[in-house]
Scaffold this motif. Structure first.
Motif, PDB file in Angstrom:
ATOM      1  N   PRO A 133      -5.826   5.503  -7.456  1.00  0.00           N
ATOM      2  CA  PRO A 133      -5.433   5.977  -6.128  1.00  0.00           C
ATOM      3  C   PRO A 133      -6.399   7.023  -5.592  1.00  0.00           C
ATOM      4  O   PRO A 133      -6.940   7.838  -6.351  1.00  0.00           O
ATOM      5  N   SER A 134      -6.605   7.014  -4.297  1.00  0.00           N
ATOM      6  CA  SER A 134      -7.435   8.037  -3.664  1.00  0.00           C
ATOM      7  C   SER A 134      -6.672   9.336  -3.466  1.00  0.00           C
ATOM      8  O   SER A 134      -7.271  10.352  -3.086  1.00  0.00           O
ATOM      9  N   ASP A 194       0.800  -1.225   0.000  1.00  0.00           N
ATOM     10  CA  ASP A 194       0.000   0.000   0.000  1.00  0.00           C
ATOM     11  C   ASP A 194       0.832   1.274   0.000  1.00  0.00           C
ATOM     12  O   ASP A 194       0.308   2.361   0.243  1.00  0.00           O
ATOM     13  N   ARG A 206     -11.424   3.567  -5.790  1.00  0.00           N
ATOM     14  CA  ARG A 206     -10.732   2.326  -5.468  1.00  0.00           C
ATOM     15  C   ARG A 206     -11.326   1.141  -6.218  1.00  0.00           C
ATOM     16  O   ARG A 206     -10.599   0.209  -6.571  1.00  0.00           O
ATOM     17  N   GLU A 211      -1.795   4.134   0.850  1.00  0.00           N
ATOM     18  CA  GLU A 211      -3.198   4.042   0.452  1.00  0.00           C
ATOM     19  C   GLU A 211      -3.995   3.427   1.615  1.00  0.00           C
ATOM     20  O   GLU A 211      -4.352   2.245   1.609  1.00  0.00           O
ATOM     21  N   GLN A 234      -9.564   4.295   2.688  1.00  0.00           N
ATOM     22  CA  GLN A 234     -10.853   3.694   3.013  1.00  0.00           C
ATOM     23  C   GLN A 234     -10.919   3.222   4.460  1.00  0.00           C
ATOM     24  O   GLN A 234     -11.927   3.442   5.146  1.00  0.00           O
TER      25      GLN A 234
END
Length: 256
Positions: A204-205, A12, A199, A169, A172
């Motif tokens: 990518p956020s 991540d 996602r 990442e 969430q």
């Protein structure tokens, strides 16, 4: 114009690649392989390596990259062990211009996750390592809650449109915790839906923004009465100072 793009590493991590189309810098290269691939595919020369803190998942790729690009300069926190011989050590308030790409950055001391952790801010961009995440903040491996609370407040005071390039990442999972703290926050609900769509598509956020984080990230909202009330209920004790609320939130998140 500079381009900033994420290179995925490990499970991540994001290594941030900053380029002007010819030269490039990377932020926190824990793994050399994705950097080598990106540089080769884009025909870029590596001129700078920027480090926020000493953890291996942020520094492990430095030596292999220098073997291929020995001219690249490494910049790292002065208050932590230098990741490689010859790295230039940086302290709070120092000006920095990344060689090759010419990006001017201010060096910000943000202790908490580690004692010598640095962030870098310039041209409406913030590279903050593991200090701030979208919807969260780093664990306190070395610093105190007071230090981390102050560091986050320093970052939150930057211009709201600043793009925030975090190193993981985690969004969430972080937002799920924020929702447990502030279940009635409408901005949080909208952001959770936006991130879920990204996602699901493998996008990518990040980056996020300072304004976005101030609206949803409970670790930046310890001053609010509703957040304090929820933290007190969870901690089963009165919390009189904002840093005490922050500390209670961090303990809660550690076991969430």
């Amino acid at each position: 114009m500079l381009n900033v793009s994420p290179l995925s590493a490990f499970n991540d991590n994001y290594i941030w690649l900053i380029s002007n189309g010819r030269q490039a810098a990377v932020v926190d290269p824990g793994d050399a392989a994705p950097v080598r691939t990106a540089l080769a595919e884009r025909g870029l020369e590596l001129t700078a390596i920027l480090i926020t803190h000493h953890h291996r998942d942020h520094t492990g790729g430095i030596a292999p990259l220098l073997a291929d690009w020995p001219q690249a300069q490494v910049f790292a926190p002065a208050a932590e062990p230098l990741p490689v011989p010859g790295a230039r050590s940086l302290a709070d308030g120092e000006p920095l211009v990344l060689p090759g790409i010419g990006l001017e950055l201010a060096v910000l001391a943000v202790p908490g996750h580690t004692l010598g952790h640095l962030a870098y801010h310039g041209q409406d961009m913030l590279f903050c390592g593991d200090t701030m995440f979208s919807g969260g903040c780093g664990r306190l491996f070395e610093g105190t809650p007071v230090q981390m609370h102050q560091s986050l407040a320093r970052l939150a005071a930057l211009p709201g449109h600043t793009r925030v390039y975090c190193a993981h990442e985690y969004t969430q999972a972080n937002l799920a915790f924020c929702h447990a703290v502030e279940p009635d926050n409408p901005e949080l609900k909208k952001y959770m839906q936006k991130v879920a769509k990204l996602r699901q598509q493998g996008i990518p956020s990040l980056p996020t923004s300072i304004d976005q984080e101030k609206a949803v990230n409970v670790f930046l909202r310890a001053h609010l009465a509703g957040v304090r009330a929820r933290a007190q209920l969870q901690a089963m004790m009165e919390l009189n100072e904002d840093h005490e609320v922050f500390a209670a939130l961090r303990r809660w998140k550690d076991d969430f």
